[in-house]
Design a protein around this motif. Sequence first.
Motif, PDB file in Angstrom:
ATOM      1  N   GLY A 137       0.812  -1.211   0.000  1.00 43.32           N
ATOM      2  CA  GLY A 137       0.000   0.000   0.000  1.00 43.32           C
ATOM      3  C   GLY A 137       0.846   1.262   0.000  1.00 43.32           C
ATOM      4  N   VAL A 138       1.870   1.275   0.833  1.00 42.97           N
ATOM      5  CA  VAL A 138       2.768   2.431   0.890  1.00 42.97           C
ATOM      6  C   VAL A 138       3.419   2.660  -0.477  1.00 42.97           C
ATOM      7  CG1 VAL A 138       4.960   3.269   1.844  1.00 42.97           C
ATOM      8  CG2 VAL A 138       3.214   2.308   3.369  1.00 42.97           C
ATOM      9  N   PHE A 139       3.896   1.573  -1.088  1.00 46.61           N
ATOM     10  CA  PHE A 139       4.595   1.740  -2.360  1.00 46.61           C
ATOM     11  C   PHE A 139       3.658   1.924  -3.545  1.00 46.61           C
ATOM     12  CE2 PHE A 139       8.137   0.671   0.276  1.00 46.61           C
ATOM     13  CZ  PHE A 139       9.082   1.557  -0.205  1.00 46.61           C
ATOM     14  N   LEU A 140       2.387   1.588  -3.381  1.00 52.71           N
ATOM     15  CA  LEU A 140       1.417   1.950  -4.412  1.00 52.71           C
ATOM     16  C   LEU A 140       1.253   3.469  -4.422  1.00 52.71           C
ATOM     17  CD1 LEU A 140      -0.578   1.197  -6.620  1.00 52.71           C
ATOM     18  CD2 LEU A 140      -2.314   0.928  -4.823  1.00 52.71           C
ATOM     19  N   ILE A 141       1.225   4.076  -3.240  1.00 52.49           N
ATOM     20  CA  ILE A 141       1.158   5.536  -3.145  1.00 52.49           C
ATOM     21  C   ILE A 141       2.420   6.152  -3.752  1.00 52.49           C
ATOM     22  CG2 ILE A 141       1.129   7.488  -1.532  1.00 52.49           C
ATOM     23  CD1 ILE A 141      -0.665   5.642   0.284  1.00 52.49           C
TER      24      ILE A 141
END
Length: 175
Positions: A137-141
């Motif tokens: 999720g963090v790296f999707l952002i």
Amino acid sequence: MRRWLAFVLAALLLAALHEGAHAVTSALYGEYEAFFVRPYGLEVVFETPVEAREGSHWAVIAGTSNLLTLTLGYLLLAIGERLARLRVALIRGGVYYLTLLALLADALNLSLGPFLYGGDAEGIAVGLGVSRYIIQGVFLIVLLLNRELVAQKLLPRYGVQTSNLLLRPWLRRAA
């Protein structure tokens, strides 16, 4: 032909930096086993099997390479105005593709890649003691923000015009 050569050279350099960081950090922790050149790319093999990995050092082993390449992308973007004026087309194109790949490849690798092949997100999650989905999720952002940086800063700086929805700005810049 020059564009393809610039792209291939940039991709090889980024892969060597990424996998080289895995090799160095895993060697520091006594986890380095082997380095392979496979048909699908470069690969560092670690001593401990995936299912037996535990400890915070896995966040370092798995994450340093991604941090290195993303940082490279931000640095190249920060000094990009000067680099975009380089006169040697092969070097200029190589810097463009290196910046593009450095900003997008590892963010993609950590956000969507684990659905297909596991990868570095697993090691980071084990090392940090969190769910892999949080890392994703963090790296999707990060991927979405970097995609916007590419669309609004990198492409115009190098005079690249595209109608591709994935590479057009999604957010409006303040006047």
